[in-house]
Design an enzyme around this catalytic site. Structure first.
Site, PDB file in Angstrom:
ATOM      1  N   ASP A 256      -7.747  10.828   9.481  1.00 34.18           N
ATOM      2  CA  ASP A 256      -8.652   9.840   8.910  1.00 34.18           C
ATOM      3  C   ASP A 256      -9.515   9.225  10.007  1.00 34.18           C
ATOM      4  O   ASP A 256     -10.380   8.400   9.744  1.00 34.18           O
ATOM      5  CB  ASP A 256      -7.878   8.756   8.141  1.00 34.18           C
ATOM      6  CG  ASP A 256      -6.613   8.334   8.849  1.00 34.18           C
ATOM      7  OD1 ASP A 256      -6.455   8.641  10.056  1.00 34.18           O
ATOM      8  OD2 ASP A 256      -5.769   7.671   8.208  1.00 34.18           O
TER       9      ASP A 256
ATOM     10  N   ASP B 125       0.802  -1.232   0.000  1.00 33.75           N
ATOM     11  CA  ASP B 125       0.000   0.000   0.000  1.00 33.75           C
ATOM     12  C   ASP B 125       0.830   1.275   0.000  1.00 33.75           C
ATOM     13  O   ASP B 125       0.643   2.176   0.828  1.00 33.75           O
ATOM     14  CB  ASP B 125      -0.941   0.019   1.216  1.00 33.75           C
ATOM     15  CG  ASP B 125      -2.004  -1.035   1.118  1.00 33.75           C
ATOM     16  OD1 ASP B 125      -1.738  -2.182   1.514  1.00 33.75           O
ATOM     17  OD2 ASP B 125      -3.102  -0.721   0.620  1.00 33.75           O
TER      18      ASP B 125
ATOM     19  N   TYR C 246      -8.154  11.608   4.483  1.00 31.40           N
ATOM     20  CA  TYR C 246      -8.407  11.459   3.046  1.00 31.40           C
ATOM     21  C   TYR C 246      -9.708  12.064   2.570  1.00 31.40           C
ATOM     22  O   TYR C 246      -9.994  12.065   1.387  1.00 31.40           O
ATOM     23  CB  TYR C 246      -8.287   9.976   2.672  1.00 31.40           C
ATOM     24  CG  TYR C 246      -6.978   9.436   3.183  1.00 31.40           C
ATOM     25  CD1 TYR C 246      -5.795   9.764   2.533  1.00 31.40           C
ATOM     26  CD2 TYR C 246      -6.891   8.698   4.367  1.00 31.40           C
ATOM     27  CE1 TYR C 246      -4.569   9.354   3.029  1.00 31.40           C
ATOM     28  CE2 TYR C 246      -5.672   8.285   4.862  1.00 31.40           C
ATOM     29  CZ  TYR C 246      -4.515   8.612   4.196  1.00 31.40           C
ATOM     30  OH  TYR C 246      -3.301   8.238   4.686  1.00 31.40           O
TER      31      TYR C 246
ATOM     32  N   HIS D 271       3.707   4.273   9.248  1.00 30.00           N
ATOM     33  CA  HIS D 271       3.739   2.858   8.851  1.00 30.00           C
ATOM     34  C   HIS D 271       5.114   2.382   8.417  1.00 30.00           C
ATOM     35  O   HIS D 271       5.328   1.175   8.268  1.00 30.00           O
ATOM     36  CB  HIS D 271       2.769   2.600   7.694  1.00 30.00           C
ATOM     37  CG  HIS D 271       1.339   2.863   8.041  1.00 30.00           C
ATOM     38  ND1 HIS D 271       0.704   2.227   9.083  1.00 30.00           N
ATOM     39  CD2 HIS D 271       0.419   3.700   7.495  1.00 30.00           C
ATOM     40  CE1 HIS D 271      -0.549   2.660   9.157  1.00 30.00           C
ATOM     41  NE2 HIS D 271      -0.741   3.559   8.214  1.00 30.00           N
TER      42      HIS D 271
END
Ligand code: Q6P
Ligand code: ZN
Length: 672
Positions: A267, A94, A307, A137
């Site tokens: 988010d 991702d 987002y 991440h």
């Protein structure tokens, strides 16, 4: 004490994007940054910040967290063809690469470091960095989830190394688990990592077993990793606030960080396609505010996800405006936490009870495996949930947060002649309003010639009126007779139709207490005497063994009891009354004053007895928005206090939903 808020931003970080088709990555667009920055400019917030330039993180900076092999690999990406980039990308999850992303990733990490530099050296009090690519991440040797370098992890290592910061708190309110940050500090007791994240029993990306509540850190770092998994979507403001009050804040105060870093992903706000949560953008004003009295106010927020462009820019504005010191809006429609959130809360608290004395008496997990139970429960509800989800998607819209108007006067003081007005405050001139004078004379004057009292009480009344009109934010009064003053203010404030007054009293009890039956006032009285019995839902005596002189017990009571009560009650005015004999130290008093300003749009009136003159300075500084001094690493509170608080919360839970920490189904068994 340094004020000022840094804003670290550079348009260069908008100059990379996804160059091929990938549904998983298409939401990570350059507009995320432009829209956020433009909103700050438009709201006049960017102008109020100190613009701090970005820099490129050096190899040495990046190597604080990442491996040399990985860095060398990323370094080659600017020279790759489109085909090479696609292939390079394939080894990670991702994420996408672009010829300019290495440059941007160096700027993103460098921006976080510039922010830390500005805050730690005292150029500013706090700040935010708007960056792309995000960071939480990315692993030591891997890009992941739109992230290339782990901006916040690098910043934490840097703060420890360059400035000798002993303890760093990382709060990750992004809706995804920052597994990169977790793995970096898993065995490090000097970095406390907190993350809440959409988990759905490991069904949600990145689907790691290690994101669950029982991953608490390893070896020396055991207890310093806090995961709060959300096993359902649709979490709301109340769910977020209750995790702050019952998990993060008590632990953070016990930990006592020198620096707070925020993985500020938005988010987790309503409207986000990834998070599917329902918290409103203004909740970030409160999350931010609640962190701002830690570490002497040294808070560095670094953008991660977010987002939905609308919800993103609204949330960014709420965060920055709060960092600037503007009072937070009243949080709209706060429900108690949902059952699933309560299950998570219960699990996290019990997983950490062996590590943190503030949780020592938290409920144990029931012997039946809760995780199994959750899954079963969830299967039963699956259908219902699907249905709900559709409904949520259909409504999609939420009201734009109201413009936060800052009153022209921050702090007004009513002081006897001879007591100097603290810097930054405004002396409130006695009221000449005849209505007020007459009312005060009729209701509160003991003798006809008590002109001192008349002046004071009518000033207080007029001050409260100005707060109601939002012409003054907060106030401080030194009075001879606290009891009458309190009565006068309450009576005046609570008569207005929709007003509610939260009264917080510390020190020797003031008698008589004003009536609280009608719900127009909520009285929370801290003392060391059991004598006062709880009188209904709106009169809550909090008895601590040593009164307020045990800072640990007091702090726990403020975080786990007073704040949730205050948030649920949602007052239009906070009346903070301090009488002699409280035993409360200045720092703890300033923490209390600072934290309470998250309520009632910052409308706090502090009443102190004349003898407490020495306290005027510290109180004024808190009311002006200066961060309270740190309480230091808190020792264990008295076991009987922790127990008494736990019992009190338990007893009040039926009336006050934000005091719950266990789900009804699993609450069984007495808490020990
Ligand atoms: C989301 C990856 C998941 C697909 C599941 C710092 C910010 C972030 C990144 C999220 C990556 N796609 N529908 O990173 O946490 O928001
Ligand atoms: Zn995220």
């Amino acid at each position: 004490m340094k004020m000022g808020t840094a804003l670290v931003y550079d348009e260069e970080m908008t100059k990379y994007k996804l160059l091929w088709v990938d549904p998983a990555c298409k939401i990570e667009v350059p507009e995320r940054l432009t829209v956020s920055h433009e909103a700050l400019v438009k709201a006049g917030l960017a102008d109020r910040c100190v613009a701090v330039p970005v820099r490129e993180a050096t190899d040495a900076d990046i190597l604080l967290v990442h491996s040399e092999e990985y860095l060398e690999a990323v370094k080659k990406t600017p020279y790759m063809t489109l085909e090479d980039l696609k292939e390079f990308t394939l080894q990670y999850g991702d994420v996408y690469f672009h010829p300019n992303i290495y440059h941007c990733a160096k700027l993103a990490a460098g921006a976080a470091l510039q922010l830390v530099d500005s805050v730690v050296t005292g150029k500013v009090r706090n700040g935010m960095a708007l960056v792309r690519p995000p960071g939480h991440h990315s692993m030591r040797s891997a890009a992941n989830g739109f992230c290339v370098f782990n901006n916040v992890a690098i910043a934490a290592q840097y703060a420890k190394q360059k400035y000798g910061m002993k303890r760093v708190l990382i709060v990750d309110w992004d809706v995804h688990h920052g597994q990169g940050v977790q793995s970096c500090f898993e065995d490090d007791p000097n970095v406390l990592y907190f993350s809440w994240h959409r988990y759905e029993h490991q069904r949600f990306w990145p689907q790691l077993r290690d994101s669950d509540y029982d991953c608490v850190g390893k070896e020396k770092g055991a207890g310093f990793n806090i995961n709060v998994p959300w096993n359902k979507v649709g979490m709301k403001n109340g769910d977020y606030l209750s995790v702050f009050c019952h998990v993060l804040l008590p632990i953070a105060y016990e930990f006592s960080p020198d620096l707070v870093l925020v993985c500020a992903g938005f988010d987790s706000a309503i409207g986000d396609p990834e998070g599917e949560m329902c918290a409103s953008p203004d909740i970030f004003a409160h999350l931010t505010h609640l962190l701002m009295n830690l570490a002497g106010g040294k808070v560095c927020a670094v953008l991660e996800g977010g987002y939905n462009l609308t919800s993103l820019h609204q949330s960014v504005c709420q965060t920055v405006q709060t960092l600037l010191g503007d009072p937070a809006p009243r949080p709209a429609d706060l429900d108690g936490p949902c059952t699933s959130a309560l299950e998570s809360l219960h699990c996290v608290r019990s997983a950490h009870r062996q590590y943190w004395s503030c949780l020592k008496h938290a409920a144990e997990l029931p012997s039946s495996e809760i995780s199994t139970k959750c899954i079963k429960l969830e299967e039963e509800e699956e259908e219902k949930q699907q249905h709900q989800k559709k409904e949520e998607e259909e409504k999609e819209a939420w009201p734009e947060p109201l413009k936060r108007l800052t009153p022209p006067v921050r702090t007004a003081v009513v002081l006897p002649d001879g007591v100097v007005c603290p810097d930054g405050c405004e002396r409130f001139s006695p009221s000449e309003d005849l209505n007020i004078l007459n009312k005060v004379r009729e209701n509160f004057l003991k003798g006809p010639d008590d002109s001192d009292a008349l002046t004071t009480l009518s000033s207080l009344t007029a001050l409260v009126e100005k707060m109601e009109k939002n012409e003054i934010c907060n106030g401080l009064a030194l009075v001879r007779d606290v009891s009458t003053a309190r009565m006068c203010v309450v009576q005046h404030a609570a008569t207005a139709h929709r007003n509610r007054v939260l009264m917080v009293c510390v020190g020797d009890a003031v008698v008589p207490s004003p009536g609280t039956d009608d719900g127009k006032t909520l009285l929370v009285q801290f003392s060391n005497t059991e004598s006062e019995e709880q009188k209904g839902k709106f009169h809550i005596p909090v008895c601590l063994k040593k009164g307020c002189s045990d800072v640990s017990g007091f702090t726990l009571a403020v975080l786990g009891l007073l704040l949730p009560l205050g948030y649920e009650y949602d007052p239009s005015l906070v009346l903070l009354v301090r009488t002699p004999g409280s035993g409360l130290c200045d720092a703890a008093w300033q923490q209390l004053t600072g934290l309470l300003q998250g309520l009632a749009q910052g409308h706090t009136l502090v009443l102190m007895q004349e003898g407490e003159k020495a306290c005027v300075g510290p109180t004024a500084s808190s009311l002006l928005g200066v961060a309270a001094p740190s309480l230091g690493k808190l020792p264990a509170p008295l076991p009987e206090d922790v127990q008494a608080l736990e019992r009190l919360r338990h007893r009040l839970q039926a009336d006050w939903k934000l005091l719950q920490t266990t789900a009804p189904e699993t609450a069984g068994g007495e808490e020990k």
